[in-house]
Design an enzyme around this catalytic site. Structure first.
Site, PDB file in Angstrom:
ATOM      1  N   THR A 126      34.372  27.118  34.180  1.00  0.00           N
ATOM      2  CA  THR A 126      35.412  26.410  34.923  1.00  0.00           C
ATOM      3  C   THR A 126      34.938  25.029  35.367  1.00  0.00           C
ATOM      4  O   THR A 126      33.736  24.814  35.561  1.00  0.00           O
ATOM      5  CB  THR A 126      35.787  27.249  36.171  1.00  0.00           C
ATOM      6  OG1 THR A 126      36.602  26.457  37.031  1.00  0.00           O
ATOM      7  CG2 THR A 126      34.556  27.680  36.960  1.00  0.00           C
ATOM      8  N   ASP A 127      35.904  24.151  35.614  1.00  0.00           N
ATOM      9  CA  ASP A 127      35.548  22.830  36.162  1.00  0.00           C
ATOM     10  C   ASP A 127      35.104  22.920  37.627  1.00  0.00           C
ATOM     11  O   ASP A 127      34.524  21.973  38.167  1.00  0.00           O
ATOM     12  CB  ASP A 127      36.714  21.846  36.019  1.00  0.00           C
ATOM     13  CG  ASP A 127      37.976  22.256  36.759  1.00  0.00           C
ATOM     14  OD1 ASP A 127      38.007  23.344  37.368  1.00  0.00           O
ATOM     15  OD2 ASP A 127      38.956  21.476  36.731  1.00  0.00           O
ATOM     16  N   GLU A 128      35.372  24.073  38.272  1.00  0.00           N
ATOM     17  CA  GLU A 128      35.045  24.181  39.703  1.00  0.00           C
ATOM     18  C   GLU A 128      33.535  24.121  39.961  1.00  0.00           C
ATOM     19  O   GLU A 128      33.108  23.877  41.085  1.00  0.00           O
ATOM     20  CB  GLU A 128      35.614  25.476  40.297  1.00  0.00           C
ATOM     21  CG  GLU A 128      37.120  25.524  40.190  1.00  0.00           C
ATOM     22  CD  GLU A 128      37.797  26.453  41.190  1.00  0.00           C
ATOM     23  OE1 GLU A 128      37.126  26.962  42.098  1.00  0.00           O
ATOM     24  OE2 GLU A 128      39.010  26.648  41.046  1.00  0.00           O
TER      25      GLU A 128
HETATM   26  P1  NAD Z   1      41.710  36.980  35.133  1.00  0.00           P
HETATM   27  O1  NAD Z   1      41.298  37.326  36.515  1.00  0.00           O
HETATM   28  O2  NAD Z   1      43.164  36.890  34.794  1.00  0.00           O
HETATM   29  O3  NAD Z   1      41.098  38.043  34.114  1.00  0.00           O
HETATM   30  C1  NAD Z   1      39.780  38.503  34.227  1.00  0.00           C
HETATM   31  C2  NAD Z   1      39.631  39.735  33.334  1.00  0.00           C
HETATM   32  O4  NAD Z   1      38.274  40.196  33.459  1.00  0.00           O
HETATM   33  C3  NAD Z   1      40.533  40.904  33.747  1.00  0.00           C
HETATM   34  O5  NAD Z   1      41.157  41.468  32.617  1.00  0.00           O
HETATM   35  C4  NAD Z   1      39.575  41.896  34.400  1.00  0.00           C
HETATM   36  O6  NAD Z   1      39.982  43.253  34.243  1.00  0.00           O
HETATM   37  C5  NAD Z   1      38.284  41.602  33.668  1.00  0.00           C
HETATM   38  N1  NAD Z   1      37.106  41.960  34.478  1.00  0.00           N
HETATM   39  C6  NAD Z   1      36.864  41.607  35.775  1.00  0.00           C
HETATM   40  N2  NAD Z   1      35.699  42.156  36.184  1.00  0.00           N
HETATM   41  C7  NAD Z   1      35.188  42.831  35.121  1.00  0.00           C
HETATM   42  C8  NAD Z   1      34.011  43.583  34.919  1.00  0.00           C
HETATM   43  N3  NAD Z   1      33.106  43.775  35.910  1.00  0.00           N
HETATM   44  N4  NAD Z   1      33.787  44.131  33.711  1.00  0.00           N
HETATM   45  C9  NAD Z   1      34.692  43.964  32.692  1.00  0.00           C
HETATM   46  N5  NAD Z   1      35.840  43.287  32.839  1.00  0.00           N
HETATM   47  C10 NAD Z   1      36.084  42.725  34.030  1.00  0.00           C
HETATM   48  O7  NAD Z   1      40.944  35.642  34.793  1.00  0.00           O
HETATM   49  P2  NAD Z   1      41.420  34.377  33.929  1.00  0.00           P
HETATM   50  O8  NAD Z   1      42.158  33.463  34.797  1.00  0.00           O
HETATM   51  O9  NAD Z   1      41.996  34.854  32.663  1.00  0.00           O
HETATM   52  O10 NAD Z   1      39.992  33.707  33.636  1.00  0.00           O
HETATM   53  C11 NAD Z   1      39.225  34.099  32.513  1.00  0.00           C
HETATM   54  C12 NAD Z   1      37.943  33.282  32.486  1.00  0.00           C
HETATM   55  O11 NAD Z   1      38.255  31.907  32.406  1.00  0.00           O
HETATM   56  C13 NAD Z   1      37.081  33.455  33.732  1.00  0.00           C
HETATM   57  O12 NAD Z   1      35.741  33.483  33.320  1.00  0.00           O
HETATM   58  C14 NAD Z   1      37.391  32.223  34.558  1.00  0.00           C
HETATM   59  O13 NAD Z   1      36.279  31.884  35.363  1.00  0.00           O
HETATM   60  C15 NAD Z   1      37.633  31.198  33.481  1.00  0.00           C
HETATM   61  N6  NAD Z   1      38.547  30.099  33.838  1.00  0.00           N
HETATM   62  C16 NAD Z   1      39.772  30.357  34.377  1.00  0.00           C
HETATM   63  C17 NAD Z   1      40.636  29.294  34.651  1.00  0.00           C
HETATM   64  C18 NAD Z   1      42.011  29.512  35.210  1.00  0.00           C
HETATM   65  O14 NAD Z   1      42.705  28.535  35.557  1.00  0.00           O
HETATM   66  N7  NAD Z   1      42.497  30.745  35.329  1.00  0.00           N
HETATM   67  C19 NAD Z   1      40.229  27.985  34.361  1.00  0.00           C
HETATM   68  C20 NAD Z   1      38.951  27.756  33.832  1.00  0.00           C
HETATM   69  C21 NAD Z   1      38.134  28.827  33.552  1.00  0.00           C
HETATM   70  O1  DAU Z   2      39.950  24.761  38.103  1.00  0.00           O
HETATM   71  C1  DAU Z   2      39.863  25.980  37.408  1.00  0.00           C
HETATM   72  C2  DAU Z   2      40.101  27.127  38.360  1.00  0.00           C
HETATM   73  O2  DAU Z   2      41.488  27.117  38.681  1.00  0.00           O
HETATM   74  C3  DAU Z   2      39.690  28.482  37.778  1.00  0.00           C
HETATM   75  O3  DAU Z   2      38.304  28.485  37.551  1.00  0.00           O
HETATM   76  C4  DAU Z   2      40.084  29.613  38.733  1.00  0.00           C
HETATM   77  O4  DAU Z   2      39.784  30.861  38.134  1.00  0.00           O
HETATM   78  C5  DAU Z   2      41.557  29.512  39.010  1.00  0.00           C
HETATM   79  O5  DAU Z   2      41.933  30.516  39.941  1.00  0.00           O
HETATM   80  C6  DAU Z   2      41.928  28.133  39.542  1.00  0.00           C
HETATM   81  O6  DAU Z   2      41.407  27.922  40.868  1.00  0.00           O
HETATM   82  P1  DAU Z   2      42.253  27.211  42.033  1.00  0.00           P
HETATM   83  O7  DAU Z   2      41.690  27.626  43.331  1.00  0.00           O
HETATM   84  O8  DAU Z   2      42.399  25.765  41.759  1.00  0.00           O
HETATM   85  O9  DAU Z   2      43.688  27.897  41.750  1.00  0.00           O
HETATM   86  P2  DAU Z   2      44.793  28.498  42.729  1.00  0.00           P
HETATM   87  O10 DAU Z   2      45.994  28.786  41.890  1.00  0.00           O
HETATM   88  O11 DAU Z   2      44.270  29.601  43.587  1.00  0.00           O
HETATM   89  O12 DAU Z   2      45.140  27.275  43.684  1.00  0.00           O
HETATM   90  C7  DAU Z   2      45.614  26.037  43.156  1.00  0.00           C
HETATM   91  C8  DAU Z   2      45.826  25.085  44.316  1.00  0.00           C
HETATM   92  O13 DAU Z   2      46.935  25.572  45.112  1.00  0.00           O
HETATM   93  C9  DAU Z   2      44.649  25.005  45.279  1.00  0.00           C
HETATM   94  O14 DAU Z   2      44.548  23.687  45.792  1.00  0.00           O
HETATM   95  C10 DAU Z   2      45.020  25.966  46.404  1.00  0.00           C
HETATM   96  C11 DAU Z   2      46.535  25.838  46.461  1.00  0.00           C
HETATM   97  N1  DAU Z   2      47.257  27.080  46.880  1.00  0.00           N
HETATM   98  C12 DAU Z   2      46.992  28.245  46.245  1.00  0.00           C
HETATM   99  C13 DAU Z   2      47.640  29.408  46.625  1.00  0.00           C
HETATM  100  C14 DAU Z   2      47.318  30.714  45.926  1.00  0.00           C
HETATM  101  C15 DAU Z   2      48.223  26.997  47.883  1.00  0.00           C
HETATM  102  O15 DAU Z   2      48.495  25.912  48.446  1.00  0.00           O
HETATM  103  N2  DAU Z   2      48.864  28.160  48.261  1.00  0.00           N
HETATM  104  C16 DAU Z   2      48.600  29.365  47.668  1.00  0.00           C
HETATM  105  O16 DAU Z   2      49.224  30.395  48.069  1.00  0.00           O
END
Ligand code: NAD
Ligand code: DAU
Length: 350
Positions: A131-133
């Protein structure tokens, strides 16, 4: 013959990656390993789960014997590792869950890969999805590049940063061939409604308050999930070994501006009066350690591998809203039961 282990394939991004690989590469065997936590849902894959080149394995990353058996039985040649605890707010409540899955789980997977592939790493790839975080927060100017120093601020991003470091260390120390990519915020179908966009879509449908954290001026850089999946495909096949790639669509939005657009589009789709959903916006207590701004510079990926997003934000958001409105059963299934407890514990004190 490639037997690719995709971890976290029942989650949001993982399900799109599994679908893309299963349908685009019939000659690859795709093994989806997932523990099916609250975020994992096999419903996400029901359109492809009968494909002859697809297998599901319910295994936890903490189960070393289970991981080893999957590698053995499927003769795993490559790994695309997405499984993780992924929600920042949950990491603030329960940091150790993130240490276990994201750090220990990744090291378990690296150890198995090292053991099974040790005779000849040249035919194998361990591709880690990050992730970019990990880069921390930006001020008003600038973008994250692949050389931005790591500065994670939440337990989630600290655990992802640690996992990235372990992947790099295993490449350096044991010569496993690795790639890491760091992506910005994804949105799209199958996104669990704990994250901003799907949570707000669900609340707008049910005319519930829209809880905007702090002043709402936090900035995120949004990428349509199917474009993340195509970037993973391109990087898996053509990426430089032991390198890293940033993935993003140069698409920054302040939360409050994004929420207002979402309200407007939803009012149109639901046939509600203009401005009706905006009235649901409620400013609530901020997230602790809330990163002010993320923005990805994806120039390297574009220049070196020719990848670019396929949809504009307007197109992606419209497709996403349509998908949620057409899949109300999926939405009500994932928001029943435990989700209700999560929602009241996370939002009742804000
Ligand atoms: P998600 O939470 O939707 O899915 C995670 C999956 O991992 C689920 O199916 C869960 O059952 C599985 N999992 C969790 N713990 C586990 C364990 N101990 N063993 C086996 N499986 C397990 O997550 P996502 O949003 O699809 O993110 C996927 C990947 O991409 C993550 O590594 C996340 O850090 C990365 N990522 C997410 C975002 C985003 O915006 N969602 C952005 C950048 C990177
Ligand atoms: O940048 C990549 C990341 O983006 C991934 O690595 C993470 O897995 C993914 O969850 C996401 O993280 P964020 O914290 O940016 O996403 P989230 O949707 O939780 O929040 C987006 C923005 O909205 C953040 O500034 C917090 C705000 N927010 C979020 C929620 C859930 C609110 O204002 N209200 C809310 O209820």
């Amino acid at each position: 013959m490639k037997n690719i282990l995709i971890t976290g394939g029942a989650g949001f991004i993982g399900s799109h990656v599994v679908r893309l690989f299963v349908t685009k590469y019939p000659s690859y065997n795709i093994i989806n390993l997932d523990a099916l936590t609250y975020a994992g849902n096999l419903e996400n894959l029901k359109d492809i789960d009968q494909s002859p080149n697809y297998t599901f394995e319910k295994v936890n990353l903490l189960d070393v014997a289970g991981l080893s058996s999957v590698f053995e039985r499927h003769n795993i040649t490559d790994v695309i590792h997405l499984a993780a605890e992924s929600h920042v707010d949950r990491s603030i409540e329960s940091p150790l869950d993130f240490v276990h899955t994201n750090i220990v789980g990744t090291v378990n997977l690296l150890n198995i890969a090292k053991t099974k592939w040790g005779a000849d790493f040249s035919k194998h790839l361990f591709y880690h999805i990050s992730t970019d975080e990990v880069y921390g927060a930006l001020g008003a100017e600038g973008l994250f590049t692949e050389t931005t120093p790591y500065h994670p601020n939440s337990p989630y991003s600290a655990s992802k940063a640690a996992s990235d470091h372990f992947v790099r260390a295993y490449a350096e120390t044991y010569h496993i061939r690795t790639i890491i990519s760091n992506c910005s915020n994804n949105y799209g179908p199958f996104h669990f409604p704990e994250k901003l966009i799907p949570l707000f879509i669900n609340n707008i449908i049910h005319k519930k308050p829209l809880p905007v954290y702090g002043d709402g001026l936090y900035t995120r850089d949004w990428l349509f999930v199917k474009d993340h999946a195509t970037a993973i495909d391109v990087i898996f096949h053509n990426g430089k070994i032991d390198d890293t790639y940033n993935i993003g669509g140069f698409n920054e939005w302040k939360n409050i501006d994004l929420v207002k657009i979402l309200c407007k589009l939803m009012d149109e789709k639901l046939g509600r009066q203009a401005g009706e959903s905006e009235e649901l916006i409620t400013y609530v207590k901020d997230r602790p350690g809330h990163d002010r701004r993320y923005a990805i510079d994806a120039t390297k990926l574009n220049k070196e591998l020719g990848w670019a997003p396929s949809v504009t934000f307007e197109q992606g958001l419209a497709q996403t809203i349509d998908w949620y409105l057409e899949n109300t059963t999926w939405l009500s299934n994932v928001t029943s039961g435990a989700y209700q407890n999560y929602y009241s514990s996370m939002y009742s004190n804000r």
